[in-house]
Motif scaffolding. Structure first.
Motif, mmCIF file in Angstrom:
data_model
loop_
_atom_site.group_PDB
_atom_site.id
_atom_site.type_symbol
_atom_site.label_atom_id
_atom_site.label_comp_id
_atom_site.label_asym_id
_atom_site.label_seq_id
_atom_site.Cartn_x
_atom_site.Cartn_y
_atom_site.Cartn_z
ATOM 1 N N ASN A 299 -29.213 21.489 -4.754
ATOM 2 C CA ASN A 299 -30.558 22.141 -4.429
ATOM 3 C C ASN A 299 -31.434 22.442 -5.741
ATOM 4 O O ASN A 299 -31.926 23.498 -5.796
ATOM 5 C CB ASN A 299 -30.710 23.044 -3.318
ATOM 6 C CG ASN A 299 -29.788 24.464 -3.685
ATOM 7 O OD1 ASN A 299 -29.091 24.139 -4.969
ATOM 8 N ND2 ASN A 299 -29.666 25.301 -3.096
ATOM 9 N N ALA B 202 -40.130 23.489 -5.285
ATOM 10 C CA ALA B 202 -40.439 23.151 -4.205
ATOM 11 C C ALA B 202 -41.191 24.378 -3.250
ATOM 12 O O ALA B 202 -42.432 24.271 -2.804
ATOM 13 C CB ALA B 202 -39.437 22.442 -2.990
ATOM 14 N N ARG B 203 -40.526 25.521 -3.656
ATOM 15 C CA ARG B 203 -41.058 26.583 -3.045
ATOM 16 C C ARG B 203 -42.300 27.235 -3.682
ATOM 17 O O ARG B 203 -43.507 27.700 -2.810
ATOM 18 C CB ARG B 203 -40.077 27.772 -2.957
ATOM 19 C CG ARG B 203 -38.917 27.895 -1.887
ATOM 20 C CD ARG B 203 -37.919 28.752 -2.007
ATOM 21 N NE ARG B 203 -36.923 28.609 -0.880
ATOM 22 C CZ ARG B 203 -37.061 28.802 0.347
ATOM 23 N NH1 ARG B 203 -38.105 29.250 1.163
ATOM 24 N NH2 ARG B 203 -36.054 28.493 1.271
ATOM 25 N N SER C 275 -32.763 22.146 1.780
ATOM 26 C CA SER C 275 -33.413 22.185 3.214
ATOM 27 C C SER C 275 -32.431 21.438 4.083
ATOM 28 O O SER C 275 -33.043 20.959 5.309
ATOM 29 C CB SER C 275 -34.751 21.901 3.196
ATOM 30 O OG SER C 275 -35.622 22.462 2.209
ATOM 31 N N LEU D 5 -34.022 21.339 -6.888
ATOM 32 C CA LEU D 5 -35.599 21.289 -6.782
ATOM 33 C C LEU D 5 -36.124 22.412 -5.819
ATOM 34 O O LEU D 5 -37.414 22.602 -5.739
ATOM 35 C CB LEU D 5 -36.195 20.003 -6.314
ATOM 36 C CG LEU D 5 -35.801 18.716 -7.071
ATOM 37 C CD1 LEU D 5 -36.425 17.595 -6.773
ATOM 38 C CD2 LEU D 5 -36.487 19.132 -8.528
ATOM 39 N N GLU D 6 -35.249 23.181 -5.329
ATOM 40 C CA GLU D 6 -35.795 24.301 -4.269
ATOM 41 C C GLU D 6 -36.639 25.355 -4.845
ATOM 42 O O GLU D 6 -37.754 25.470 -4.479
ATOM 43 C CB GLU D 6 -34.481 24.909 -3.763
ATOM 44 C CG GLU D 6 -35.011 26.048 -2.668
ATOM 45 C CD GLU D 6 -33.696 26.665 -2.124
ATOM 46 O OE1 GLU D 6 -33.780 27.817 -1.220
ATOM 47 O OE2 GLU D 6 -32.517 26.445 -2.603
ATOM 48 N N THR E 231 -33.698 20.146 -2.194
ATOM 49 C CA THR E 231 -34.560 21.163 -1.876
ATOM 50 C C THR E 231 -33.927 22.338 -1.032
ATOM 51 O O THR E 231 -34.465 23.253 -0.976
ATOM 52 C CB THR E 231 -36.047 20.907 -1.292
ATOM 53 O OG1 THR E 231 -35.625 20.255 0.168
ATOM 54 C CG2 THR E 231 -36.559 19.756 -1.910
ATOM 55 N N LEU F 47 -39.514 25.684 3.515
ATOM 56 C CA LEU F 47 -39.882 25.892 2.335
ATOM 57 C C LEU F 47 -41.428 26.758 2.028
ATOM 58 O O LEU F 47 -41.822 26.893 1.133
ATOM 59 C CB LEU F 47 -40.193 24.614 1.191
ATOM 60 C CG LEU F 47 -38.513 24.010 0.982
ATOM 61 C CD1 LEU F 47 -38.977 22.782 0.565
ATOM 62 C CD2 LEU F 47 -37.715 24.949 0.048
ATOM 63 N N LEU G 91 -34.251 14.415 -0.214
ATOM 64 C CA LEU G 91 -35.032 15.354 -0.545
ATOM 65 C C LEU G 91 -34.867 16.801 0.228
ATOM 66 O O LEU G 91 -34.676 17.744 -0.436
ATOM 67 C CB LEU G 91 -36.569 15.020 0.003
ATOM 68 C CG LEU G 91 -37.552 15.933 -0.155
ATOM 69 C CD1 LEU G 91 -37.806 16.258 -1.528
ATOM 70 C CD2 LEU G 91 -38.769 15.455 0.886
ATOM 71 N N LYS H 229 -48.258 21.092 0.121
ATOM 72 C CA LYS H 229 -46.889 20.505 0.873
ATOM 73 C C LYS H 229 -47.590 19.905 2.309
ATOM 74 O O LYS H 229 -46.935 18.911 2.781
ATOM 75 C CB LYS H 229 -46.278 21.638 1.077
ATOM 76 C CG LYS H 229 -45.420 21.811 -0.308
ATOM 77 C CD LYS H 229 -44.327 22.988 0.162
ATOM 78 C CE LYS H 229 -44.796 24.269 -0.212
ATOM 79 N NZ LYS H 229 -43.897 25.335 -0.318
#
Length: 199
Positions: free
Chosen positions: A5, A11-12, A55, A7-8, A53, A105, A49, A19
């Motif tokens: 993760n 992304a948040r 998720s 890119l978490e 991320t 996210l 993805l 988004k």
């Protein structure tokens, strides 16, 4: 899992409006895709993805929809077009997972604020947009919660019976979902959630 993760955090930090816009564009693109190979690649990209991320929980949202997906495929197959049925199933899988990723996210308050800003031109024309914004945001937010409720009901059933639950979970699931919706509506009403936000 921690390495997946990556890119978490980024992304948040993305604005909620961006988004939601990317979700809308991706949804349109999925409906314009033709052929099973491109759709399968799109599903693989969505799963990747979800992984990068943090998720992956969004994938669990598909479990309550498995019956709908299977029935949709079966109906198309019986009508002689199993390829179209599989394409429909792949689109559903990708769209539901994408919505789950955005929901996981993005805080609900940020989604509401973004939707309020996006629909402000309609509000200037006298169109009440707040209920629409709340409905969209709550749909995205409730999807993972409903998936989790279905999983919990299934786990509870399996601790008490060796038989598979299948349709037996539908009644408690629907009653629980309606109860959650009532409580959410009361909470939103008490906090002025349906009051129009002035630009």
């Amino acid at each position: 899992m921690g390495r997946l993760n990556l890119l978490e955090p980024a992304a948040r930090r993305l604005p909620a409006g961006l988004k939601l816009l990317l979700l809308a564009v991706a949804s349109i693109a999925l409906f314009r895709l033709d052929g099973l190979a491109p759709l399968a690649a799109a599903v693989a990209a969505v799963l990747l993805l979800a992984a990068v991320t943090g998720s992956l929980g969004a994938v669990r949202q598909l479990r309550p929809l498995l019956t709908v997906i299977v029935l949709s495929f079966a109906a198309h197959a019986l009508l002689g077009d199993w390829r179209l049925g599989l394409a429909v199933c792949l689109r559903i899988a990708a769209l539901v997972t994408l919505a789950g990723i955005v929901s996981a996210l993005t805080p609900l308050s940020d989604m509401l604020a973004a939707l309020d800003r996006g629909m402000s031109p309609l509000r200037r024309l006298g169109v009440p947009t707040r209920p629409v914004a709340v409905a969209i945001a709550m749909t995205l937010r409730f999807a993972p919660l409903l998936a989790e409720r279905w999983r919990a009901l299934g786990d509870s059933w399996r601790t008490r019976s060796p038989r598979r639950p299948h349709w037996r979970l539908l009644t408690p699931f629907v009653i629980g979902a309606m109860d959650d919706a009532d409580r959410a509506a009361d909470a939103l009403h008490a906090r002025g959630g349906f009051v129009e936000k002035r630009p």
